[in-house]
Enzyme design. Structure first.
Site, short mmCIF file in Angstrom:
data_model
loop_
_atom_site.label_atom_id
_atom_site.label_comp_id
_atom_site.label_asym_id
_atom_site.label_seq_id
_atom_site.Cartn_x
_atom_site.Cartn_y
_atom_site.Cartn_z
CG PHE A 1 12.87 56.29 24.89
CD1 PHE A 1 12.84 56.93 26.11
CD2 PHE A 1 13.62 55.14 24.75
CE1 PHE A 1 13.55 56.42 27.20
CE2 PHE A 1 14.34 54.62 25.83
CZ PHE A 1 14.30 55.25 27.05
CB CYS B 1 17.68 52.68 26.33
SG CYS B 1 16.67 52.16 27.74
CB ALA C 1 27.67 47.12 30.13
CB THR D 1 10.74 63.15 8.34
OG1 THR D 1 9.70 63.10 9.31
CG2 THR D 1 10.22 62.57 7.03
#
Length: 215
Positions: free
Chosen positions: A2, A48, A71, A162
């Site tokens: 990503f 993710c 999980a 940033t």
């Protein structure tokens, strides 16, 4: 993979515990179902997660509901275990070859939760919840401060930001009005926890430096 550029805000609509080491979640989003494949990866507040099922929305809003499962490792390292129906989360679809890399390389592997210590509003504006911009002071998860450097990149709740300043294990980032408009940052308050993923390049550089004295 990503970039930390949030493209939608999703809302958890269902959760189900499948024993102590697995949690199933259904998330409503504005993404169209025909653009998501089963097995696709979606960054959910920077985590993710793999899409395991899809279905239509029933609230009349555009988009779909996708299902994911978290999980043991995810539940241990992130805040996903605390998510309940109504929790709003930043979303980003995975990169495709040729996509613009607008933020920095993010893998969606959260290192742990950081804590918002202080929020400074800058140039107050009555039309903005935190003023025109706001500076967030955040304590890094234990042991991660060596990966955090001034002017470097960091991913917080799925948002590429940033780093402005660093002092010991506390760093600051600046949020602009656009960020508040398209992410969940406008809901954040002092004391809240946020997902932290340090820059991938910093992680590898530190590992190489550790290995060098050993040849």
């Amino acid at each position: 993979m990503f970039t930390g550029i949030v493209t939608a805000i999703g809302e958890v609509v269902e959760t189900e515990r499948k024993g102590p080491s697995l949690k199933r979640l259904a998330i409503a989003c504005p993404y169209e179902a025909d653009g998501i494949a089963i097995g696709a990866s979606i960054a959910c507040a920077g985590v993710c997660l793999t899409v395991t099922a899809l279905r239509a929305r029933t609230d009349g809003e555009p988009g779909c509901i996708f299902q994911v499962e978290a999980a043991a490792e995810t539940l241990a390292k992130t805040l996903v275990g605390d998510w309940q129906p109504g929790t709003r989360i930043n979303l980003e679809r995975s990169l495709k070859v040729g996509d613009e890399l607008g933020g920095h390389l993010v893998v969606g592997h959260v290192d742990g939760p950081g804590r918002i210590l202080k929020i400074d509003a800058i140039e107050p504006d009555p039309d903005e919840p935190w003023g025109a911009t706001a500076r967030f002071h955040i304590r890094a998860p234990q042991g991660l401060e060596r990966f955090i450097a001034t002017k470097g990149s960091i991913c917080l709740d799925g948002t590429s930001l940033t780093i402005n300043t660093v002092e010991d294990d506390v760093f600051t980032v600046l949020l602009i009005p656009h960020s508040f408009a398209v992410t969940t940052w406008g809901q954040r308050k002092e004391g809240d926890s946020v997902h932290v993923e340090v820059d991938l390049m910093a992680r590898y550089a530190a590992r190489l430096a550790e290995a060098r004295p050993q040849g």
